[in-house]
Design a protein around this motif. Structure first.
Motif, PDB file in Angstrom:
ATOM      1  N   THR A  54       0.831  -1.206   0.000  1.00  0.00           N
ATOM      2  CA  THR A  54       0.000   0.000   0.000  1.00  0.00           C
ATOM      3  C   THR A  54       0.865   1.255   0.000  1.00  0.00           C
ATOM      4  O   THR A  54       0.560   2.230  -0.700  1.00  0.00           O
ATOM      5  CB  THR A  54      -0.940   0.008   1.220  1.00  0.00           C
ATOM      6  OG1 THR A  54      -1.584  -1.256   1.315  1.00  0.00           O
ATOM      7  CG2 THR A  54      -1.989   1.092   1.100  1.00  0.00           C
ATOM      8  N   ASP A  81      -6.561  -0.113   3.616  1.00  0.00           N
ATOM      9  CA  ASP A  81      -5.697   0.283   2.501  1.00  0.00           C
ATOM     10  C   ASP A  81      -6.426   1.208   1.538  1.00  0.00           C
ATOM     11  O   ASP A  81      -5.858   2.190   1.069  1.00  0.00           O
ATOM     12  CB  ASP A  81      -5.206  -0.960   1.744  1.00  0.00           C
ATOM     13  CG  ASP A  81      -4.252  -1.787   2.589  1.00  0.00           C
ATOM     14  OD1 ASP A  81      -3.833  -1.309   3.651  1.00  0.00           O
ATOM     15  OD2 ASP A  81      -3.927  -2.908   2.161  1.00  0.00           O
ATOM     16  N   GLU A 127      -3.900  -3.933  -5.848  1.00  0.00           N
ATOM     17  CA  GLU A 127      -3.155  -4.458  -4.703  1.00  0.00           C
ATOM     18  C   GLU A 127      -3.756  -5.797  -4.297  1.00  0.00           C
ATOM     19  O   GLU A 127      -4.913  -5.876  -3.897  1.00  0.00           O
ATOM     20  CB  GLU A 127      -3.205  -3.476  -3.523  1.00  0.00           C
ATOM     21  CG  GLU A 127      -2.407  -4.027  -2.338  1.00  0.00           C
ATOM     22  CD  GLU A 127      -2.382  -3.127  -1.116  1.00  0.00           C
ATOM     23  OE1 GLU A 127      -2.681  -1.925  -1.240  1.00  0.00           O
ATOM     24  OE2 GLU A 127      -2.067  -3.648  -0.036  1.00  0.00           O
TER      25      GLU A 127
HETATM   26 MG    MG Z   1      -1.735  -3.162   1.996  1.00  0.00          MG
END
Ligand code: MG
Ligand code: ZN
Length: 222
Positions: A54, A81, A127
């Motif tokens: 992140t 995140d 992510e």
């Molecule tokens: Mg993360």
């Protein structure tokens, strides 16, 4: 020393059916087509919980001020995140909560794209869930895959995780600022990474301080 290697079907793992993986690859190709039609470059970020995925994406968003960036943030249950990345200036952030699933797959990314592609974007970062095992088996349709490894993950990290490293186009060795504290041998880590995957680009970063993030962007062609 005796080494036990379980054969096909001998572990009580969830068996990854070959047709499931084939279906995922098909959906990943469909994702790629949707991105290419719109001229959007997508990159997915894999790595352990706490490796700095992140932080890296946040720094990249700041570095790429002239790009319109969207983020798909995968996580088991939280929006931590996604909340962080929205603050960094992403145009759109979509959270994917996977529940007990320990990886993103191309199908759930397709659902995320349904949302993200409503915005005018140049770049999408995906992510993945913090996990070094199965994300390797599930391509998502991105143009390049990034693996983030923290120097705090120990000296044998690269050699112990060959599958995910072989998927990587760019390997980011993060938390340079802690290298001395944990007595990390950065050159050894770099050598190990390129030994497992001779084609990967290795970049050293301190994503909290921002060091090396420009080189990650360059390695991605941004
Ligand atoms: Mg993360
Ligand atoms: Zn998984």
């Amino acid at each position: 020393m005796r080494i036990i290697t379980p054969g096909e079907g001998e572990t009580f793992d969830i068996e990854l059916e070959e047709n499931l993986l084939a279906k995922n690859r098909e959906l990943a190709q469909a994702n790629r087509r949707r991105l290419d039609e719109r001229g959007i470059k997508a990159f997915d970020v894999m790595g352990a919980v706490g490796s700095g995925k992140t932080s890296l994406v946040g720094r990249l968003i700041e570095h790429l001020r002239d790009h319109r960036i969207g983020v798909l943030a995968g996580d088991l249950t939280t929006t931590i995140d996604a909340d962080r990345l929205a603050q960094h200036g992403a145009v759109a952030v979509v959270q994917i909560n996977t529940g007990r699933e320990c990886h993103l797959d191309a199908n759930v990314v397709a659902k995320g794209l349904d949302e993200l592609l409503q915005h005018d974007l140049d770049v999408i970062f995906i992510e993945n869930v913090g996990n070094l095992i199965c994300p390797a088996e599930f391509p998502l349709g991105s143009h390049a895959r990034i693996v983030v490894v923290s120097v705090t993950e120990g000296p044998y990290m690269m050699r112990k995780h060959p599958y995910i490293l072989r998927e990587a186009d760019v390997v980011v060795i993060n938390k340079l600022d802690l290298a001395e504290v944990v007595n990390a041998d950065l050159e050894q880590l770099r050598r190990d990474a390129t030994e497992v995957n001779p084609k990967c680009r290795v970049v050293l970063t301190d994503c909290l301080g921002g060091e090396g993030v420009d080189q990650v962007a360059a390695a991605l062609g941004l």
